[in-house]
Scaffold this motif. Sequence first.
Motif, PDB file in Angstrom:
ATOM      1  N   GLY A   1       7.482 -11.242   7.846  1.00 30.03           N
ATOM      2  CA  GLY A   1       7.181 -10.109   6.993  1.00 30.03           C
ATOM      3  C   GLY A   1       7.762 -10.275   5.606  1.00 30.03           C
ATOM      4  N   SER A   2       7.274  -9.470   4.690  1.00 28.48           N
ATOM      5  CA  SER A   2       7.784  -9.538   3.316  1.00 28.48           C
ATOM      6  C   SER A   2       7.599  -8.188   2.634  1.00 28.48           C
ATOM      7  CB  SER A   2       7.061 -10.632   2.513  1.00 28.48           C
ATOM      8  OG  SER A   2       5.697 -10.316   2.358  1.00 28.48           O
ATOM      9  N   TRP A   3       8.416  -7.990   1.604  1.00 27.86           N
ATOM     10  CA  TRP A   3       8.326  -6.811   0.737  1.00 27.86           C
ATOM     11  C   TRP A   3       8.429  -7.314  -0.697  1.00 27.86           C
ATOM     12  CZ3 TRP A   3       7.674  -1.504   1.060  1.00 27.86           C
ATOM     13  CH2 TRP A   3       8.025  -0.773  -0.076  1.00 27.86           C
ATOM     14  N   ARG A   4       7.294  -7.247  -1.403  1.00 26.57           N
ATOM     15  CA  ARG A   4       7.253  -7.716  -2.782  1.00 26.57           C
ATOM     16  C   ARG A   4       6.503  -6.704  -3.624  1.00 26.57           C
ATOM     17  NH1 ARG A   4       6.004 -12.836  -0.228  1.00 26.57           N
ATOM     18  NH2 ARG A   4       7.716 -14.327  -0.507  1.00 26.57           N
ATOM     19  N   ALA A   5       7.060  -6.423  -4.789  1.00 21.79           N
ATOM     20  CA  ALA A   5       6.432  -5.493  -5.733  1.00 21.79           C
ATOM     21  C   ALA A   5       6.052  -4.191  -5.034  1.00 21.79           C
ATOM     22  CB  ALA A   5       5.212  -6.136  -6.388  1.00 21.79           C
ATOM     23  N   GLN A   6       6.953  -3.698  -4.191  1.00 23.67           N
ATOM     24  CA  GLN A   6       6.789  -2.444  -3.472  1.00 23.67           C
ATOM     25  C   GLN A   6       5.566  -2.437  -2.540  1.00 23.67           C
ATOM     26  OE1 GLN A   6       6.888   0.760  -6.313  1.00 23.67           O
ATOM     27  NE2 GLN A   6       9.067   0.473  -6.753  1.00 23.67           N
ATOM     28  N   ARG A   7       5.183  -3.597  -2.059  1.00 18.38           N
ATOM     29  CA  ARG A   7       4.118  -3.720  -1.075  1.00 18.38           C
ATOM     30  C   ARG A   7       4.611  -4.592   0.074  1.00 18.38           C
ATOM     31  NH1 ARG A   7      -1.037  -2.341  -2.191  1.00 18.38           N
ATOM     32  NH2 ARG A   7      -1.803  -3.912  -0.733  1.00 18.38           N
ATOM     33  N   TRP A   8       4.293  -4.173   1.294  1.00 18.63           N
ATOM     34  CA  TRP A   8       4.766  -4.900   2.462  1.00 18.63           C
ATOM     35  C   TRP A   8       3.602  -5.549   3.192  1.00 18.63           C
ATOM     36  CZ3 TRP A   8       2.669  -3.603   7.126  1.00 18.63           C
ATOM     37  CH2 TRP A   8       2.055  -2.346   7.221  1.00 18.63           C
ATOM     38  N   GLN A   9       3.924  -6.550   3.993  1.00 13.15           N
ATOM     39  CA  GLN A   9       2.957  -7.163   4.877  1.00 13.15           C
ATOM     40  C   GLN A   9       3.708  -7.824   6.030  1.00 13.15           C
ATOM     41  OE1 GLN A   9       1.146 -10.092   2.169  1.00 13.15           O
ATOM     42  NE2 GLN A   9       2.002 -11.697   3.484  1.00 13.15           N
ATOM     43  N   ALA A  10       3.019  -7.961   7.170  1.00 12.59           N
ATOM     44  CA  ALA A  10       3.626  -8.574   8.351  1.00 12.59           C
ATOM     45  C   ALA A  10       2.536  -9.265   9.155  1.00 12.59           C
ATOM     46  CB  ALA A  10       4.340  -7.525   9.209  1.00 12.59           C
ATOM     47  N   ASP A  11       2.871 -10.425   9.710  1.00 10.24           N
ATOM     48  CA  ASP A  11       1.951 -11.195  10.536  1.00 10.24           C
ATOM     49  C   ASP A  11       2.716 -11.718  11.746  1.00 10.24           C
ATOM     50  OD1 ASP A  11      -0.420 -11.344   8.594  1.00 10.24           O
ATOM     51  OD2 ASP A  11       1.220 -12.168   7.398  1.00 10.24           O
ATOM     52  N   GLY A  12       2.004 -11.840  12.875  1.00 12.53           N
ATOM     53  CA  GLY A  12       2.675 -12.408  14.033  1.00 12.53           C
ATOM     54  C   GLY A  12       2.011 -12.055  15.335  1.00 12.53           C
ATOM     55  N   GLN A  13       2.814 -12.013  16.381  1.00 12.34           N
ATOM     56  CA  GLN A  13       2.333 -11.695  17.719  1.00 12.34           C
ATOM     57  C   GLN A  13       3.392 -10.891  18.456  1.00 12.34           C
ATOM     58  OE1 GLN A  13       1.738 -15.790  18.995  1.00 12.34           O
ATOM     59  NE2 GLN A  13       3.607 -15.720  20.225  1.00 12.34           N
TER      60      GLN A  13
ATOM     61  N   THR B   1      11.927 -11.431   2.176  1.00 13.46           N
ATOM     62  CA  THR B   1      11.118 -12.094   3.194  1.00 13.46           C
ATOM     63  C   THR B   1      11.983 -12.243   4.443  1.00 13.46           C
ATOM     64  OG1 THR B   1      11.772 -14.298   2.423  1.00 13.46           O
ATOM     65  CG2 THR B   1       9.747 -13.361   1.504  1.00 13.46           C
ATOM     66  N   ALA B   2      11.343 -12.114   5.613  1.00 17.14           N
ATOM     67  CA  ALA B   2      12.115 -12.165   6.853  1.00 17.14           C
ATOM     68  C   ALA B   2      11.251 -12.735   7.970  1.00 17.14           C
ATOM     69  CB  ALA B   2      12.617 -10.775   7.236  1.00 17.14           C
ATOM     70  N   THR B   3      11.922 -13.388   8.921  1.00 11.10           N
ATOM     71  CA  THR B   3      11.288 -13.907  10.131  1.00 11.10           C
ATOM     72  C   THR B   3      12.081 -13.404  11.332  1.00 11.10           C
ATOM     73  OG1 THR B   3      10.518 -15.904   8.999  1.00 11.10           O
ATOM     74  CG2 THR B   3      10.583 -15.960  11.401  1.00 11.10           C
ATOM     75  N   LEU B   4      11.386 -12.754  12.257  1.00 10.68           N
ATOM     76  CA  LEU B   4      12.016 -12.196  13.459  1.00 10.68           C
ATOM     77  C   LEU B   4      11.466 -12.911  14.685  1.00 10.68           C
ATOM     78  CD1 LEU B   4      13.766  -9.902  14.790  1.00 10.68           C
ATOM     79  CD2 LEU B   4      11.637  -8.592  14.944  1.00 10.68           C
ATOM     80  N   ASP B   5      12.366 -13.336  15.551  1.00 10.42           N
ATOM     81  CA  ASP B   5      11.984 -14.003  16.797  1.00 10.42           C
ATOM     82  C   ASP B   5      12.747 -13.335  17.939  1.00 10.42           C
ATOM     83  OD1 ASP B   5      11.202 -15.633  18.837  1.00 10.42           O
ATOM     84  OD2 ASP B   5      11.918 -17.510  17.957  1.00 10.42           O
ATOM     85  N   ALA B   6      12.031 -12.549  18.741  1.00  8.42           N
ATOM     86  CA  ALA B   6      12.630 -11.845  19.877  1.00  8.42           C
ATOM     87  C   ALA B   6      12.024 -12.393  21.161  1.00  8.42           C
ATOM     88  CB  ALA B   6      12.386 -10.340  19.764  1.00  8.42           C
TER      89      ALA B   6
END
Length: 338
Positions: free
Chosen positions: A104-116, A68-73
């Motif tokens: 974003g996250s990568w779990r059980a070989q599936r990814w997802q991402a949410d944000g702006q 799991t990761a959080t990116l803030d640019a």
Amino acid sequence: YPQLTLSDSQLRWRDATTAQPVALQLAIDQATLQGNPQQGFALDWQSRLGRGQLALQARLAANLQDVTATLDARNLPLQGVAPYALDATTLRFGGGELSAKVKGSWRAQRWQADGQLALARLALYEPGQREPLLGWQRLQLDGIRARPQRISVGDVRLVAPQLRFILDEQRVPNFAHVLKPKPTTATAPAAANPAAKPAAVPVVDVRAVRVRDARLDFADRGLNPAFGTRIHSLSGTVLGLSSQPGRRGTVALDGRVDQYGDVRIRGSLSPLDVTRDLDMALNFRNIPLGSLNPYAMTFAGWKITDGRLGTELRYLLQDRQLKGDNRMLVDNIQLGEE
């Protein structure tokens, strides 16, 4: 287990494989890596690129597979990486900044991402030109939800976009010169692999695109004298865009033409198949006929001294067949010399 900390450091990147070499310098304020194989690992990263800021927090589970990761640019300057995007073009990068907040996250070989995501103060220039070919004050995407099968965007806000569309003396549009000519080298065609399956393309949905204060500059230098006009203060919405077959977005835009005219655009279109599915109405009102003198003198041989033009133009494209239903109203026209 020990903790690894990096502070007051710099990371430099240089790439001379592009026509304009890429040189980046990332200032690392602090980066910390800690954890153990039983509980997983955590990375906290704080850095700066120019006047922009980049922060990353990532967690790696004990199974060494789930992340799991959080990116803030914030306000990351794109000048340094622009050659990667523009290397095959003749365009000059005039500026732009990227901001993003993504989880974003990568779990059980599936990814997802949410944000702006936001791209501010973008400007692309043709060689030798002082006005940008394409640019905007701000492009912001809110409510992004990305999954392997579908990418959806809530609202897209486009503030003060501008575009230059110019026909030269041979009536060739300026966009025809954007790409650099490809070198002519004889290469054998790649052998097709019938067993290979094309990668699945996710469906893309955009709920609303909101445009404010757009501007289009048009000029036709193939006429004598040359003709030019400007559509400005163009604002409105494009709703319900989707890459799904059969889905149509609705367009509603209103703007001004030069000093006294106005334009109203209404219709619908299928964004990935415009030539097969488009229904658009463009209504122009109170256009000074004097601005059309280059066309009147070139094709009719007369100069227009006064008058107003109104048009109702409808374009219907179905299966690459164009049907037009156009009306024109000329008010108080006065002709001058030949």
